[in-house]
Enzyme design. Structure first.
Site, mmCIF file in Angstrom:
data_model
loop_
_atom_site.group_PDB
_atom_site.id
_atom_site.type_symbol
_atom_site.label_atom_id
_atom_site.label_comp_id
_atom_site.label_asym_id
_atom_site.label_seq_id
_atom_site.Cartn_x
_atom_site.Cartn_y
_atom_site.Cartn_z
ATOM 1 N N LYS A 103 0.933 -1.197 0.102
ATOM 2 C CA LYS A 103 0.029 -0.050 -0.052
ATOM 3 C C LYS A 103 1.035 1.427 0.070
ATOM 4 C CE LYS A 103 0.359 -1.992 4.194
ATOM 5 N NZ LYS A 103 -0.164 -3.076 4.980
ATOM 6 N N GLU A 127 -5.185 -5.513 -5.008
ATOM 7 C CA GLU A 127 -6.059 -5.802 -3.984
ATOM 8 C C GLU A 127 -5.647 -6.179 -2.773
ATOM 9 O OE1 GLU A 127 -9.686 -5.792 -2.763
ATOM 10 O OE2 GLU A 127 -9.899 -6.216 -4.905
ATOM 11 N N VAL A 130 -5.118 -3.259 0.242
ATOM 12 C CA VAL A 130 -6.182 -2.569 1.253
ATOM 13 C C VAL A 130 -7.124 -3.454 1.818
ATOM 14 C CG1 VAL A 130 -8.211 -0.918 1.230
ATOM 15 C CG2 VAL A 130 -6.260 -0.472 -0.460
ATOM 16 N N LYS A 203 -3.783 3.552 2.719
ATOM 17 C CA LYS A 203 -5.124 2.633 1.951
ATOM 18 C C LYS A 203 -6.138 3.480 1.850
ATOM 19 C CE LYS A 203 -3.767 -1.216 5.080
ATOM 20 N NZ LYS A 203 -3.832 -1.950 6.482
HETATM 21 N N1 HSE Z 1 -0.406 -3.478 9.444
HETATM 22 C C1 HSE Z 1 -1.611 -3.628 8.851
HETATM 23 C C2 HSE Z 1 -2.544 -3.822 9.686
HETATM 24 C C3 HSE Z 1 -1.310 -4.998 7.845
HETATM 25 O O1 HSE Z 1 -2.622 -3.919 10.749
HETATM 26 O O2 HSE Z 1 -3.836 -3.701 9.093
HETATM 27 C C4 HSE Z 1 -2.402 -4.978 6.723
HETATM 28 O O3 HSE Z 1 -2.190 -4.005 5.931
#
Ligand code: HSE
Length: 434
Positions: A103, A127, A130, A203
């Site tokens: 991302k 995909e 996000v 994201k």
């Molecule tokens: N560090 C991210 C989270 C991992 O905790 O959502 C997934 O992108």
């Protein structure tokens, strides 16, 4: 049909998840894609005990994959934005399609990467970047293609949501829960990305580009983390009928687009307010469909691997289509992706939760109410607690109406300058998500 040959770069949490799925579900994946999808090379600095690579050709050099003439799709799951960018651009230059979970890479360099891919006639699929396993990009780009998206709001960082949930349910400390999230493989290599809202901002800009047809504007997202939240705020929010969630919000307004990530009070009756633990959810409001909600695991090896493999299948299916007939990266033809004004946070309007520590004596409340009413801010709800024995201050909690940020900021400064107020006013934004 011609086989599709995949090279995987990176064998961390996501890479190992993708390899395990491609190995375990190979027959079904081939049946779904209508061709033989095979991993022909894996590049990783070290082995991963959670992934059996004995049947595969493994190298330590990721650029071997980018230069391997037999590789059709390069899967980039090394993370970071420097080597990963060089790797992806090299692979694109060599005519390979890209599938990535990165991302930060897409948020910071997506505009450049998409332009390079367009010039070379290859696809970039992201995909997995996000909301882990939730096919939210496909939903916005394809399923909601009929809609003018009005707004979206997402719990798009699993680590942050896991921390907030554990703090609320079990009264655990912030640091203790963060350590567990790291051990479980949810957290970013640098966990400040999770707790300061940076990961969610990456994201959000991707979702906003898909929703509003704008280029990726990562530098324009307002970002506030969850580190200043206290257990008291969680409790008072509950008393007022709200849950605190860290939301990424994108909204089209008459003046411009809002892009913001911050802790937010949401009415507890909303489905999204009840998304707990590492789970993610994205609420998307389209003008035709109304509100739609997408829910699932936002991190972890196989959930994110599921999105990687879904993209590989997608790319494999479209390999026979001419590049101009494939689904565009951002869901809008590249000629139709255009800048729109992004609102400064000062101009955003929302309701607010204010908590302050006030001297327990007559007239204090009226001074605060006067400052707010002089600024045209109305109080929607209030909690005042009795003073504990021996203490001269009491907590006062207010909910305001919807107000412009800069107006509220000025009122907060005036309140903080009162002698009867100790310390700073804790402010958390409130969204009804109606
Ligand atoms: N560090 C991210 C989270 C991992 O905790 O959502 C997934 O992108």
């Amino acid at each position: 049909m011609k086989p599709v040959r995949v090279g995987i770069c990176g064998l961390g949490t996501v890479g190992s998840g993708a390899v395990n799925i491609l190995t375990r579900n190979k027959d079904m994946i081939n049946a779904r894609s209508g061709c033989d999808i095979s991993i022909i090379q894996i590049a990783a600095r070290r082995d991963n005990p959670n992934c059996n690579t004995s049947g595969y050709k493994v190298t330590r050099d990721i650029f071997e994959v980018a230069n391997n003439p037999d590789v059709d799709i390069l899967v980039e799951v090394i993370g970071g934005t420097t080597v990963a960018k060089d790797l992806v651009l090299k692979a694109i230059a060599n005519g390979k399609h890209i599938v990535t979970a990165n991302k930060a890479l897409i948020a910071h360099h997506g505009n450049e990467i998409f332009a390079a891919a367009k010039a070379r006639g290859v696809t970039v699929a992201f995909e997995a970047a996000v909301a882990g396993g939730i096919p939210i990009i496909k939903a916005i780009r394809e399923g909601l293609a009929a809609n003018r998206i009005e707004w979206l709001a997402g719990i798009i960082n699993g680590t942050g949501n896991f921390i907030l949930t554990e703090m609320r349910d079990k009264g655990r400390s912030f640091d203790d829960v963060l350590k567990e999230a790291q051990a479980l493989g949810y957290a970013e290599a640098d966990p400040t990305f999770d707790v300061e809202g940076i990961d969610a901002a990456h994201k959000l800009v991707i979702l906003a580009s898909l929703a509003f047809g704008i280029p990726l504007n990562v530098d324009k997202v307002f970002t506030e983390g969850i580190t200043k939240l206290t257990p008291a705020d969680v409790t008072y929010a509950e008393e007022l009928g709200y849950r605190i969630k860290n939301l990424g919000i994108g909204r089209r307004t008459a003046k411009g687009i809002e892009l913001r990530v911050h802790p937010t009070l949401i009415p507890e009756k909303r489905l999204i307010a009840n998304v707990d633990g590492v789970m993610n959810a994205v609420l998307v409001k389209g003008d035709a469909v109304g509100p739609t909600l997408y829910y699932g695991a936002g991190a972890g090896a196989e959930p994110t691997g599921s999105s990687i493999v879904g993209d590989i299948v997608d790319v494999a299916r479209t390999l026979t289509a001419a590049p101009e007939n494939r689904v565009p990266y951002l869901g809008f033809g590249s000629d139709f992706v255009a800048e729109q004004p992004i609102l400064s946070i000062d101009d955003v309007e929302c309701a607010n939760y204010l908590r302050m520590s006030v001297l327990d004596k007559p007239g204090v409340l009226s001074k605060i109410a006067t400052i707010l009413s002089d600024s045209g801010i109305s109080i929607e709800a209030m909690i005042q607690k009795e003073a504990k024995e021996g203490e001269s201050n009491v907590p006062l909690i207010l909910l305001t109406n919807i107000v412009q940020e800069k107006k509220l900021a000025a009122a907060i400064r005036s309140i903080e300058s009162l002698d009867s107020i100790s310390g700073k006013v804790q402010r958390i934004r409130v969204e009804s998500l109606k």
